[in-house]
Design an enzyme around this catalytic site. Sequence first.
Site, short mmCIF file in Angstrom:
data_model
loop_
_atom_site.label_atom_id
_atom_site.label_comp_id
_atom_site.label_asym_id
_atom_site.label_seq_id
_atom_site.Cartn_x
_atom_site.Cartn_y
_atom_site.Cartn_z
N GLY A 278 37.85 38.39 46.80
CA GLY A 278 37.57 37.02 47.20
C GLY A 278 36.34 36.49 46.51
O GLY A 278 36.30 35.36 46.04
N MET A 280 32.12 38.06 44.85
CA MET A 280 31.24 39.20 44.58
C MET A 280 29.80 38.74 44.57
O MET A 280 29.44 37.75 43.94
CB MET A 280 31.62 39.83 43.23
CG MET A 280 30.74 40.99 42.83
SD MET A 280 30.83 42.33 44.04
CE MET A 280 29.22 43.08 43.83
N ASN A 282 26.97 39.59 43.24
CA ASN A 282 26.03 39.96 42.18
C ASN A 282 24.70 39.22 42.35
O ASN A 282 24.68 38.02 42.61
CB ASN A 282 26.60 39.59 40.81
CG ASN A 282 28.05 39.98 40.66
OD1 ASN A 282 28.40 41.14 40.75
ND2 ASN A 282 28.91 38.99 40.45
N GLU A 315 28.66 36.05 50.96
CA GLU A 315 28.11 36.55 49.69
C GLU A 315 26.62 36.24 49.58
O GLU A 315 25.84 37.04 49.06
CB GLU A 315 28.87 35.93 48.52
CG GLU A 315 30.37 36.19 48.53
CD GLU A 315 30.75 37.66 48.68
OE1 GLU A 315 30.00 38.53 48.20
OE2 GLU A 315 31.81 37.93 49.27
#
Length: 891
Positions: A278, A280, A282, A315
């Site tokens: 869905g 990420m 990072n 996220e």
Amino acid sequence: MRTETPQTIHLRDYAPPPYVIDEVELHFALDPQATRVRARLDMRPNPAWTGGVVDLKLDGEALILNRVALDGRELAAGEFEEADGQLVIKDVPQQAFKLETEVTIDPKANTALSGLYLSNGIYCTQCEAEGFRRITYFLDRPDVLARYYVTIVADNKSVPILLSNGNLLETDAVDDDLPGTEHPDDRVHYAEWYDPHPKPSYLFALVAGDLAVVKDTFTTMSGREVALEIYVEHGKQDRCGWAMESLKKSMTWDEEAYGREYDLDVFMIVAVSDFNMGAMENKGLNVFNDKYILALPGTATDQDYANIESIIAHEYFHNWSGNRVTCRDWFQLCLKEGFTVFRDQEFTSDLRSRSVKRISDVRTLRAHQFPEDAGPLAHPVRPQSFIEINNFYTATVYEKGAEICRMIRTLVGSQTFRAATDLYFERHDGEAATVEDFIACVAEVSGRDMKQLFRWYEQAGTPELTAEGRFDKARQTYKLTITQTIPDTPGQKDKKPHLVPLEIGLIGHNGKDCQLELNGTGKLDQPVIELTQQSQTFTFTGITQRPVPSINRGFTAPVKLRANLPLADRLFLIQHDSDAFNRWESVQRVAQRLIIETIEAQAKSARRPSVKPFAEALASVLSESDLEPAFKALMLTLPGETDLASSIGKDVDPSLVHEARNVIATGLGRHLIGELEDLWHELAGSGPYNPAPDDAGRRSLRHAVLALIAAADTDKGAELAFEHFRSATNMTDTAGALTVLAHLDHPRRIEALDTFYEHYKGDHLVVDKWFALNAQWPFGGCEAQVRELMDHGAFKLTQPNRVRALIGTFAAANPVCFNAADGSGYRLVAEVILRLDKINPQVAARMTATFKSWRALEPGRRRLAEDVLRGLLDSPDLSRDTFEIVNRSLQ
């Protein structure tokens, strides 16, 4: 057939790495088929390693090695070797040293979408869990944290945007002074990025291509201004407004709820159409599946808006719960994911309706995690072993992991929980932590012994609770005896009792909660009892009349509860329980009882149960003006077929479940038709679209009403839905009408779906909805229809979203056709899995998990499903990902 079994990795074998990396310099010369990656690693022996002097072993996959140098000296062929996915370097110095490598990779050929890949002209990375090793040779494990300098070089016409983690240092045309660039060219440019925060390799990100950007700013609680940037395909900028607002809400909430401030100069999001997950997290550069970024009223539903809001929050919250404090090894995955899911659930609860959000989360848990816990793929929240870590991004790790955090907060209280998380972030900032570290902070701050609570992380299976109440009028007591059992799961038997917090209420005849005084404890300040033994009796005093118990209010514990209440008590709770969750829960239990009794009556050719008392209770709910429309919509929604199958437990015939559920829906619709038709007209909207919770709630109630009208009268419902489809001014109403039609065997279904496709065929996200709607049709021709759609020009196996929309929906959301009695549904999905496994093993493995409940089926279907799974296991060259799921399913 595989000739060897992939290696199993065990938690008990964890050891720190022999070497660590302090700083990483990466240089990318981007090319679609021959990207060169130069890496310089500042390394040293790890003082935590106690295994003596060993060779340096770096992970790598699908790399062409061009060069290796140690402290500036080129290594000869005999000083290193490539073997078994590793670069092994002998005789490395036992003090600080610099290792340099150069590799060539092929982003265009990377259909697995792991590492660096090229999609629609955009270079993109996905490194969690072990994708970084497909970019360069590295210690690709989460307990190796380093600071990264990144230089990206590319053609400035076709690839004008160059992004990586951290803060931008410099961007310009290439000249002779740029290290690693031998041929300066005014058509080539570069960007240099630096991330000052040490991070594991799985959080590395690079995105490059021709993208548009939407910009904004956010001022943190300390007064710093942070640049916010969302990158999308050109022409999609107008779809980013909701995502940007959601991001700013997330940043504000994390400061207010957890005291967590953002720590870089810029926060970037990139939306891409081909992505295995869905989104990420990072560090500083989140990459998103574009379905969770792009939204306009004409293309996105209310649910899409809500998903965008919550996933952006999830996220972003990882910046602290996952990035600043990461996990020591992949067995600790629940440490970052379970905690962060809990955080995003609370975020949504604060912004929207807490009761509606709680019910929605429990529906998800029961639909996905409970069946997982009851089948061959059951595993603890913290697994003890795995072959492929990608297979453990599961509902157990995420959703059940979140439920453990919720129980901890219930046990210690909100203020203490916040203090414990503050300590956790402070103590382990910049570290790779374990579940034990998190629980130790809770224990230290709260003063509680958390050893029994820790069993939730170690024992698989959903606890099953039985509650029996006894009222003693003479003594004015109510004794509640609760027994817990935890079913056997693969590799685990003879389990120890859990610590189970249960919020409880006792409701008198007047519909009011009784005051709770527990014998031996006194008046309960918080209405929570703690089950710690296999069986316990709780005696409440001062109870003058037989109460109706309301147990596990708010779903304080992720358990299956059998309270053995008579139907009259359940109907009473539907109308009088002060706890919104348990009002809804009583609707589910009454509906479940009626559906199962209908199945039993059909088997015996006996009279079906009456739905009239149930319908009257629901009519009372609909008449309550102070209830949220979204809550009423949930009260009108029967339990799903997967939930029903899970409740039945064994020898399940999905076709009988489907038919019985339809019988009860039809009965309810006919009894409530007057109220439903009145509501249908009352809820008609006339103003501009607004995704706000109140407006979305009214639309959800209207569509729940439409579904019951269609259940009562197919022709009437089909015509009403078709007219609703034709007059819709937003995608929520369009999709709501189509969802009702998609479950009817009526000509209007095909007419509406054809019109829908023709209108939206240029929008890939809406076309995904079209594929999914077609796959939901619960009638005999669906399998053939899905096969036909696989030959449609818009369907590609290389696009994860498209595969999930058609095949995933068929396997997970159409149980009657996936579980067809002739096995055709199983064979179709297995054929796709085999084709997909050669292209994208991660997606293939997740598709294989749709067989997770096959052992609960009746013997005929069980045999057919097993035959298909064994056929998969015998297939040559099966990936590790898919092999593990199939093998565990059959064990």
